[in-house]
Design an enzyme around this catalytic site. Structure first.
Site, PDB file in Angstrom:
ATOM      1  CE  LYS A 168       8.628  -5.624  -2.962  1.00  0.00           C
ATOM      2  NZ  LYS A 168       7.677  -6.453  -2.215  1.00  0.00           N
ATOM      3  CE1 TYR A 220       7.997  -8.312   2.070  1.00  0.00           C
ATOM      4  CE2 TYR A 220       6.299  -8.704   0.451  1.00  0.00           C
ATOM      5  CZ  TYR A 220       7.148  -7.842   1.105  1.00  0.00           C
ATOM      6  OH  TYR A 220       7.110  -6.507   0.799  1.00  0.00           O
ATOM      7  CG  ASP A 267       4.648  -6.331  -3.714  1.00  0.00           C
ATOM      8  OD1 ASP A 267       5.377  -5.848  -4.598  1.00  0.00           O
ATOM      9  OD2 ASP A 267       4.982  -6.395  -2.511  1.00  0.00           O
ATOM     10  CG  HIS A 294      12.867  -5.602  -0.201  1.00  0.00           C
ATOM     11  ND1 HIS A 294      12.375  -6.842   0.133  1.00  0.00           N
ATOM     12  CD2 HIS A 294      11.966  -4.722   0.285  1.00  0.00           C
ATOM     13  CE1 HIS A 294      11.238  -6.710   0.785  1.00  0.00           C
ATOM     14  NE2 HIS A 294      10.968  -5.431   0.900  1.00  0.00           N
TER      15      HIS A 294
END
Ligand code: NDP
Length: 278
Positions: A79, A54, A49, A114
């Site tokens: 996402k 990120y 994931d 997200h």
């Protein structure tokens, strides 16, 4: 009677999704995330994931490409971030193309919205439906959607989201949300399943763990599986990664499941999906 679980759940589009995944939030791009994902794949994780937000998609993709695991045996989620949703459909299309390029894995297994950015997520969903139709994202879904967000989205959707990734742990059981997703064939996926490490402090969980000769983290992750919730614990430590993956060889009793459910305090470790401003 306790419920047995297989290693994959079948999404509404017929595709298998591993019930255990590896979370990568706060693992830096480059060597740190490459090392972590490589270790996770070596330990048998087959689901990673990540998210554009990120900042580590390049490293995730590099580790998957460098591994001996065939591409089609690994399930990779990413996402679309809120800023791109706010900029409109063209920015969402570009965000997807950029994620696809950074990961460089041919396709994305699951692409998620997200957060439910107010006034935007329906337009975003239309773009995800387009992307899904091209096959570049094999499944599409949402994250942090509450029942009212799902109702609103579904009123104008052609494709029902295949997954809803939400905060879920023994202090935030989200029964209504689980039921709302189940009714529509949406798989629920737990983020921060370990409450970012805080679950180990809950005495009732320690007692159940002791009875099984397991750790608190294993009990909590097993509780996810027995609720039919996909789970994506993060660890940068290979011993804890291995610990978190050893959850397919024991079962919690129905009574233990109920005891864990009763720990719910509606307590979040992350933002409230109805009230976030990022
Ligand atoms: P987790 O609940 O997975 O907890 C991770 C923390 O727990 C780390 O500090 C880790 O430390 C520690 N830990 C891991 N395993 C154990 C163990 N066996 N015993 C004790 N401590 C342990 O938190 P995350 O917030 O990372 O959530 C998991 C994933 O969910 C994220 O990485 C991300 O991929 C996703 N996510 C999605 C969100 C969304 O909005 N869609 C929001 C937040 C997360 P150490 O690394 O030192 O082992």
């Amino acid at each position: 009677m306790a419920k047995d679980v297989s290693r994959v759940v079948t999404l509404s589009n017929g595709r298998p999704m591993p019930r255990l995944g590896f979370g990568t939030w706060r693992i830096a791009d480059g060597e740190p995330v490459e090392r972590a994902v490589r270790a996770a794949l070596d330990l048998g994780y087959r689901h990673i994931d990540t998210a554009a937000a990120y900042g580590n998609e390049r490293g995730v993709g590099q580790a998957v490409r460098d591994s001996r695991v065939p591409r089609d045996d690994v399930f990779v989620t990413t996402k679309v971030w809120n800023a791109d949703q706010r900029s409109g459909p063209a920015a969402v299309r570009k965000a997807f193309d950029d994620s696809l390029a950074r990961l460089d894995l041919g396709h994305i297994d699951l692409y998620l919205i997200h957060w439910p950015v107010k006034g935007r997520y329906k337009d975003t969903w239309r773009v995800l439906e387009e992307i899904h139709a091209t096959g570049r994202a094999r499944a599409i879904g949402v994250s942090n959607f509450l029942p009212h967000h799902l109702d609103d989205l579904l009123a104008g959707a052609t494709v029902v989201p295949m997954v809803n990734q939400v905060e879920f742990h023994p202090r935030l059981v989200q029964r209504e949300l689980l039921a709302a997703c189940r009714r529509r064939g949406i798989v629920v996926e737990a983020w921060s399943p370990l409450m970012q490490g805080k679950v180990v402090q809950i005495p009732e969980l320690r007692e159940i763990a002791k009875r099984h000769g397991r750790t608190v983290a294993q009990v909590v992750l097993r509780w996810n599986l027995q609720h039919d919730v996909v789970t994506i614990p993060k660890s940068a430590n290979p011993d804890r990664m291995a610990e978190n993956a050893a959850i397919f060889d024991f079962e919690l009793s129905a009574e233990e499941m109920v005891r864990i459910d009763a720990l719910d305090r509606h307590e979040r470790v992350g933002p409230d999906p109805d009230n976030f401003n990022f």
